[in-house]
Design a protein around this motif. Sequence first.
Motif, mmCIF file in Angstrom:
data_model
loop_
_atom_site.group_PDB
_atom_site.id
_atom_site.type_symbol
_atom_site.label_atom_id
_atom_site.label_comp_id
_atom_site.label_asym_id
_atom_site.label_seq_id
_atom_site.Cartn_x
_atom_site.Cartn_y
_atom_site.Cartn_z
ATOM 1 N N ARG A 98 55.164 56.141 72.615
ATOM 2 C CA ARG A 98 55.541 56.859 73.837
ATOM 3 C C ARG A 98 56.653 56.082 74.528
ATOM 4 N NH1 ARG A 98 50.464 55.133 77.822
ATOM 5 N NH2 ARG A 98 50.828 52.887 77.660
ATOM 6 N N ARG A 99 57.316 56.734 75.470
ATOM 7 C CA ARG A 99 58.307 56.044 76.309
ATOM 8 C C ARG A 99 57.582 55.093 77.254
ATOM 9 N NH1 ARG A 99 61.804 61.039 78.567
ATOM 10 N NH2 ARG A 99 60.471 60.504 80.305
ATOM 11 N N PRO A 100 58.221 53.992 77.617
ATOM 12 C CA PRO A 100 57.563 53.049 78.544
ATOM 13 C C PRO A 100 57.157 53.695 79.862
ATOM 14 C CG PRO A 100 59.463 52.015 77.519
ATOM 15 C CD PRO A 100 59.506 53.462 77.119
ATOM 16 N N GLY B 19 56.684 54.400 62.843
ATOM 17 C CA GLY B 19 56.477 52.986 62.587
ATOM 18 C C GLY B 19 57.272 52.079 63.491
ATOM 19 N N ASP B 20 57.233 50.783 63.189
ATOM 20 C CA ASP B 20 57.872 49.769 64.029
ATOM 21 C C ASP B 20 59.379 49.970 64.143
ATOM 22 O OD1 ASP B 20 55.491 48.366 64.571
ATOM 23 O OD2 ASP B 20 55.613 47.330 62.652
ATOM 24 N N MET B 21 60.037 50.315 63.018
ATOM 25 C CA MET B 21 61.486 50.454 63.045
ATOM 26 C C MET B 21 61.917 51.571 63.983
ATOM 27 S SD MET B 21 64.178 50.924 59.889
ATOM 28 C CE MET B 21 63.957 49.222 59.377
ATOM 29 N N ALA B 22 61.215 52.706 63.930
ATOM 30 C CA ALA B 22 61.529 53.825 64.816
ATOM 31 C C ALA B 22 61.263 53.461 66.276
ATOM 32 C CB ALA B 22 60.720 55.057 64.423
ATOM 33 N N ALA B 23 60.180 52.726 66.526
ATOM 34 C CA ALA B 23 59.875 52.315 67.903
ATOM 35 C C ALA B 23 60.989 51.457 68.470
ATOM 36 C CB ALA B 23 58.552 51.550 67.934
ATOM 37 N N SER B 24 61.465 50.500 67.688
ATOM 38 C CA SER B 24 62.538 49.616 68.138
ATOM 39 C C SER B 24 63.839 50.374 68.329
ATOM 40 C CB SER B 24 62.720 48.485 67.117
ATOM 41 O OG SER B 24 63.805 47.655 67.463
ATOM 42 N N LEU B 25 64.152 51.266 67.392
ATOM 43 C CA LEU B 25 65.420 51.989 67.437
ATOM 44 C C LEU B 25 65.520 52.905 68.652
ATOM 45 C CD1 LEU B 25 68.078 52.629 65.910
ATOM 46 C CD2 LEU B 25 66.817 54.427 64.710
ATOM 47 N N TYR B 26 64.399 53.544 69.021
ATOM 48 C CA TYR B 26 64.435 54.545 70.095
ATOM 49 C C TYR B 26 63.788 54.065 71.389
ATOM 50 C CZ TYR B 26 66.034 57.689 66.463
ATOM 51 O OH TYR B 26 66.767 58.266 65.453
ATOM 52 N N GLY B 27 63.491 52.778 71.493
ATOM 53 C CA GLY B 27 62.995 52.219 72.743
ATOM 54 C C GLY B 27 61.618 52.702 73.137
ATOM 55 N N LEU B 28 60.742 52.912 72.159
ATOM 56 C CA LEU B 28 59.384 53.373 72.429
ATOM 57 C C LEU B 28 58.399 52.212 72.321
ATOM 58 C CD1 LEU B 28 59.472 56.668 70.312
ATOM 59 C CD2 LEU B 28 59.871 56.427 72.769
ATOM 60 N N GLU B 29 57.218 52.412 72.849
ATOM 61 C CA GLU B 29 56.175 51.384 72.749
ATOM 62 C C GLU B 29 54.884 52.036 72.263
ATOM 63 O OE1 GLU B 29 54.405 51.312 77.312
ATOM 64 O OE2 GLU B 29 55.944 49.844 76.729
ATOM 65 N N PRO B 30 54.051 51.297 71.546
ATOM 66 C CA PRO B 30 52.803 51.881 71.030
ATOM 67 C C PRO B 30 51.785 52.125 72.144
ATOM 68 C CG PRO B 30 53.439 49.907 69.790
ATOM 69 C CD PRO B 30 54.278 49.940 71.038
#
Length: 365
Positions: A182-184, A241-252
């Motif tokens: 999700r977005r922060p 996954g982790d790469m998509a989270a980092s690329l689009y500024g999302l957090e688990p």
Amino acid sequence: MSDEEARLARLRERIDQIDDDLLRLISERAECARDVAEVKQEANPGEEVAFYRPEREARILSRVRERNPGPLADEEMARLFREVMSACLALEKPMTIAFLGPEGTFTQAAALKHFGHSVLSTPLAAIDDVFREVASGNAHYGVVPVENSTEGMINHTLDMFMGSALKICGEVQLRIHHHLLRRPDQDEAGITRIYSHQQSFAQCRKWLDSHWPAVERIKVSSNGEAARLASEEEGAAAIAGDMAASLYGLEPAHSNIEDRPDNTTRFLIIGTEAVPPSGQDKTSILVSTRNRPGALYELLEPFKREGIDLTRLETRPSPSATWAYVFYIDFVGHRDAPAVRAVLDEIEAQSQELKHLGSYPMGVL
């Protein structure tokens, strides 16, 4: 200076010395890579020279794992060497690697795991596009998913081989960890829809049914696309996954939500050239048999007789006839091995068509 400070000072001095040695040795290796490029180009003037040797790199990485003294794990040590080799190879000629995109997908992670981060990676929208990009020469190699330990084979990839002249040049296995992203600034209680690829939804079905049964699930073309949409839309989340989270500024919001902790996807490396033996190889073939009783037994019996280990057998509808089928077979061994050659000659004599998709090193990383 206390005893602790003195000991730390000596250890740090030793680390600095080791770092200097590493710098010198890595630079020497890079110079050797340049010399290899010069020798190849001088021996083949005016020709397109193949600098990347899948079987050579597989042997190096296997040797690293076998000789690793620790304390780093074998895979971690091999990963470090993988990046050194990637950087040295880029000095000879940077490679372009096509992968099933967009950026942030597990296929991109597999491409970087196999080739290292010094390649030029090109995201493409469909598996067909990856095959075309490699066949046209615009990319040196392509990376496509072929099977998942939870959901089975990727039929689209298998079907592409029926009409393609490309060969399988390698494989890579990637542990797949899915996160609900999700977005922060997105409150978890406000999530009304979840985007993801249909395979990811299937791999997380039990967790979703237990924790988010009433939230709308929207299938999209990739996990990377799901993450992009979740980064832009209010009330949206993504499984990726982790790469998509980092690329689009999302957090688990929740991590590792896959139903099976050993969830793994196998990817194939596709290219235009045959690969010599590495010592630990697989072979993949497509076989079309005549429709008669005992045809499948006749196809498989030579493998048993020669003691060849089958690792995968799949059936796909034949594109040339109704109710006819093509068998996709993976097995251990290289095409050049005498026992394998004998089996392939026997199969070819009794089948309608035998297509050799490639002999290639087993995944090391």
